[in-house]
Design an enzyme around this catalytic site. Structure first.
Site, PDB file in Angstrom:
ATOM      1  N   LYS A   1       0.943  -1.132  -0.150  1.00 57.37           N
ATOM      2  CA  LYS A   1       0.175   0.161  -0.153  1.00 57.37           C
ATOM      3  C   LYS A   1       0.870   1.116  -0.003  1.00 57.37           C
ATOM      4  O   LYS A   1       1.947   1.148   0.206  1.00 57.37           O
ATOM      5  CB  LYS A   1      -1.070   0.118   1.207  1.00 57.37           C
TER       6      LYS A   1
ATOM      7  N   ARG B   1      -3.580 -10.175   4.713  1.00 58.15           N
ATOM      8  CA  ARG B   1      -4.230 -10.211   3.240  1.00 58.15           C
ATOM      9  C   ARG B   1      -2.741  -9.719   2.401  1.00 58.15           C
ATOM     10  O   ARG B   1      -2.647  -8.539   2.479  1.00 58.15           O
ATOM     11  CB  ARG B   1      -5.318  -9.436   3.302  1.00 58.15           C
TER      12      ARG B   1
HETATM   13  N1  PMM Z   1      -7.447  -3.988   0.725  1.00 59.17           N
HETATM   14  C1  PMM Z   1      -7.882  -3.823  -0.404  1.00 59.17           C
HETATM   15  C2  PMM Z   1      -8.768  -4.794  -0.900  1.00 59.17           C
HETATM   16  N2  PMM Z   1      -9.669  -5.642  -0.238  1.00 59.17           N
HETATM   17  N3  PMM Z   1      -9.881  -6.292   2.171  1.00 59.17           N
HETATM   18  C3  PMM Z   1      -9.687  -6.383   3.316  1.00 59.17           C
HETATM   19  N4  PMM Z   1     -10.273  -7.001   4.303  1.00 59.17           N
HETATM   20  N5  PMM Z   1      -8.563  -5.470   3.954  1.00 59.17           N
HETATM   21  C4  PMM Z   1      -7.887  -4.504   3.093  1.00 59.17           C
HETATM   22  O1  PMM Z   1      -7.071  -4.051   3.501  1.00 59.17           O
HETATM   23  C5  PMM Z   1      -8.168  -4.548   1.518  1.00 59.17           C
HETATM   24  C6  PMM Z   1      -9.241  -5.594   1.333  1.00 59.17           C
HETATM   25  C7  PMM Z   1      -7.166  -3.175  -1.381  1.00 59.17           C
HETATM   26  O2  PMM Z   1      -5.947  -3.622  -1.853  1.00 59.17           O
HETATM   27  P1  PMM Z   1      -5.638  -4.398  -3.347  1.00 59.17           P
HETATM   28  O3  PMM Z   1      -6.110  -3.311  -4.396  1.00 59.17           O
HETATM   29  O4  PMM Z   1      -4.455  -4.869  -3.564  1.00 59.17           O
HETATM   30  O5  PMM Z   1      -6.698  -5.609  -3.341  1.00 59.17           O
END
Ligand code: PMM
Length: 279
Positions: A218, A258
């Protein structure tokens, strides 16, 4: 106690990210075809991921929404094929209709970045399906997210807002053991907010609910690792720092992380488990 459908490997859970989107900030466009997406999920599963998180809508700051039909068309065939092959799937969506389709296709966990706020029907779907629900802290859709990053006490406010979402879920019939909470790093947060939330993970862990942390690649990591003229480190150079966060978060006792790079974070949480501080 955690829900029977939540993985419980005896160490911090590693959830692998599978974005079936053209525009996610770090892996958008890489896994748009069903075959590419399925292959990447199998790679993560074979490495030892406990859960593969499949999403069909980008939530990066500024992203436009996609129609639910498109979201379903992107993820449904991928989930069907993976669940048929025994891969444990969570669906990353804030739409009840999409969650329903994903659960029918074989997903067993709903990961809702809006914590139930974006779609009033989500609680009913989750309660009826009797599946775990990851409630992330969220203040608004991607296009508005940066203007909503105003806090006087970010830890206290995120905690209080998450507790409102927990109460709403329980009132809608979702059992306590089905709930996982997530402070929502990068969602209506500036970098200092993200670091404050990580520094105070114990506040969330102390609530008794399993906690998920999504720091992977991030912006706040990119800013920390910026070069001498302030240019943020690009997403693919943020993996070691992501694994460092997985280590520290697991040592604090979070339920899961995650991440995009499953191998590095799995190594990290295995070290923590062996060290004896996890869980
Ligand atoms: N971040 C993203 C997408 N989904 N879900 C949860 N539970 N927590 C997060 O921090 C989160 C998520 C965005 O990141 P990406 O675009 O790399 O998927």
């Amino acid at each position: 106690m955690t829900h029977r459908l939540l993985p419980d490997p005896g160490r911090c859970v590693v959830m692998g990210v599978l974005n079936v989107t053209p525009d996610s900030f770090s892996d958008g466009g890489r896994y748009l075809s069903v075959d590419d997406a399925v292959n990447h999920a199998h790679e993560m599963w074979a490495l030892g991921a406990d859960l593969v998180d499949v999403g069909g809508e980008s939530t990066r700051p500024g992203a436009e929404r996609v129609e639910p039909e498109i979201e379903i068309a992107r993820i449904e065939p991928v989930i069907k094929e993976l669940s048929g092959a025994g891969v444990r799937i969570s669906v990353d969506t804030m739409r009840a209709r999409v969650a329903e389709a994903a659960l029918r296709a074989g997903a067993t966990v709903v990961n809702d970045v809006s914590g139930g706020l974006a779609d009033p029907d989500m609680a009913r779907v989750v309660a009826n399906a009797k599946v775990p629900w990851i409630l992330m802290h969220w203040r608004g859709h991607s296009k508005d997210m940066n203007s909503l990053a105003n806090y006087t006490d970010v830890v206290g406010e995120v905690r209080a807002e998450l507790h409102q979402r927990i109460d709403a879920a329980i009132q809608a019939g979702v059992p306590e053991e089905a709930i996982v909470i997530d402070p929502g790093l990068g969602f209506a947060k500036q970098a200092p907010h993200d670091w404050a939330l990580l520094r105070h993970l114990d506040v969330f862990i102390g609530s008794g609910f399993p906690v998920l942390v999504g720091a992977s690649r991030k912006r706040f990591i990119g800013r920390l690792l910026a070069d001498a003229d302030g240019t943020p480190r690009p997403p693919d150079g943020r993996e070691d720092a992501t694994a460092a966060i997985s280590t520290l978060a697991a040592a604090k006792g979070v339920w899961g992380v995650r991440v995009h790079d499953v191998a590095r974070s799995l190594d990290a949480v295995r070290v923590v488990a062996e060290w004896g501080t996890c869980g």
